[in-house]
Design an enzyme around this catalytic site. Structure first.
Site, PDB file in Angstrom:
ATOM      1  N   THR A  13       0.858  -1.185   0.000  1.00 55.52           N
ATOM      2  CA  THR A  13       0.000   0.000   0.000  1.00 55.52           C
ATOM      3  C   THR A  13       0.893   1.233   0.000  1.00 55.52           C
ATOM      4  O   THR A  13       1.981   1.218   0.563  1.00 55.52           O
ATOM      5  CB  THR A  13      -0.960   0.031   1.200  1.00 55.52           C
ATOM      6  N   GLY A  15       2.388   2.398  -2.626  1.00 53.91           N
ATOM      7  CA  GLY A  15       3.552   1.888  -3.328  1.00 53.91           C
ATOM      8  C   GLY A  15       3.943   2.616  -4.594  1.00 53.91           C
ATOM      9  O   GLY A  15       4.797   2.134  -5.322  1.00 53.91           O
ATOM     10  N   THR A  16       3.347   3.766  -4.864  1.00 54.15           N
ATOM     11  CA  THR A  16       3.656   4.441  -6.132  1.00 54.15           C
ATOM     12  C   THR A  16       4.770   5.465  -6.028  1.00 54.15           C
ATOM     13  O   THR A  16       5.240   5.960  -7.055  1.00 54.15           O
ATOM     14  CB  THR A  16       2.397   5.117  -6.715  1.00 54.15           C
ATOM     15  N   GLY A  18       8.270   6.989  -3.301  1.00 54.32           N
ATOM     16  CA  GLY A  18       9.096   6.902  -2.098  1.00 54.32           C
ATOM     17  C   GLY A  18       9.457   5.497  -1.652  1.00 54.32           C
ATOM     18  O   GLY A  18       9.818   4.635  -2.455  1.00 54.32           O
ATOM     19  N   ILE A  19       9.368   5.281  -0.340  1.00 54.21           N
ATOM     20  CA  ILE A  19       9.728   4.001   0.272  1.00 54.21           C
ATOM     21  C   ILE A  19       8.917   2.865  -0.337  1.00 54.21           C
ATOM     22  O   ILE A  19       9.448   1.784  -0.616  1.00 54.21           O
ATOM     23  CB  ILE A  19       9.518   4.048   1.801  1.00 54.21           C
ATOM     24  N   GLY A  20       7.621   3.093  -0.537  1.00 52.71           N
ATOM     25  CA  GLY A  20       6.763   2.041  -1.084  1.00 52.71           C
ATOM     26  C   GLY A  20       7.180   1.620  -2.478  1.00 52.71           C
ATOM     27  O   GLY A  20       7.229   0.424  -2.791  1.00 52.71           O
ATOM     28  N   SER A 138       7.240   5.334  12.620  1.00 59.21           N
ATOM     29  CA  SER A 138       8.125   6.488  12.645  1.00 59.21           C
ATOM     30  C   SER A 138       8.696   6.665  14.042  1.00 59.21           C
ATOM     31  O   SER A 138       8.043   6.302  15.031  1.00 59.21           O
ATOM     32  CB  SER A 138       7.320   7.733  12.259  1.00 59.21           C
ATOM     33  N   TYR A 151       0.224  13.422  13.757  1.00 59.68           N
ATOM     34  CA  TYR A 151       1.036  12.431  13.061  1.00 59.68           C
ATOM     35  C   TYR A 151       1.659  11.449  14.052  1.00 59.68           C
ATOM     36  O   TYR A 151       1.587  10.226  13.861  1.00 59.68           O
ATOM     37  CB  TYR A 151       2.118  13.123  12.230  1.00 59.68           C
TER      38      TYR A 151
END
Length: 177
Positions: A13, A15-16, A18-20, A138, A151
């Site tokens: 999820t 996933g488009t 950065g990290i994903g 985080s 956050y």
């Protein structure tokens, strides 16, 4: 390519970008069949283009139960049971406490807390025994960062959900980190 994930199915999820996105690419390089999600049409198209058919790129809002249910139905109908679930969808809005809007608070909790809760709920029946669930948290969940009230609270909530899921799913050998 090391083929550590050959024959495995992974859902990522958020996933488009950065990290994903980097994780999805690594999973592909390791031999996994990957389904990744996002909500931004430009990011979805960029991921499709860059992955050149190597993964299923599915529009899905992490906070919408219908989308999450459809995501897992798609993954299972196309690839069978799931071996890896990477819960990476998340947003961060930073502002001093008295300047945060209620909308920012609600949206962060919807994506960062409700989203993983829904994903785990709908993934449980389709996870292989011995599967892995990975959640992006985080350091903000451990420290008092100015401007990160909502956050940090979402990431602390996610950490507790991870602990609970680990306890509930351990009889099936499912690891949750």
């Amino acid at each position: 390519m090391a083929d550590k994930l050959k024959g495995k199915v992974a859902v990522v999820t958020g996933g488009t970008t950065g990290i994903g996105f980097a994780t999805a690419k690594r999973f592909i390089d390791e031999g996994a069949k990957v389904v990744l999600t996002g909500t931004n049409p430009k990011s979805l198209e960029a991921a499709r283009s860059q992955l050149n058919g190597q993964a299923d790129v599915v529009p899905s809002d992490a906070s919408d139960e219908r989308d999450i249910k459809a995501l897992f139905e798609h993954a299972v109908s196309k690839h069978g049971k799931i071996d890896v679930l990477f819960l990476n969808a998340g947003i961060a809005k930073f502002a001093p406490w008295d300047q945060h809007s209620e909308e920012d608070f609600d949206r962060q909790f919807a994506i960062n807390v409700k989203g993983p809760w829904l994903a785990i709920k709908h993934a449980i029946p389709v996870l292989n025994d011995g599967a892995s669930i990975i959640a992006t948290t985080s350091a903000a969940n451990q420290m008092g960062m100015p401007g990160a009230s909502a956050y940090a609270a979402t990431k602390a909530a996610l950490q507790q959900m991870v602990r609970t899921a680990a306890a509930e799913l351990s009889p099936r050998g499912i690891r949750v980190n």
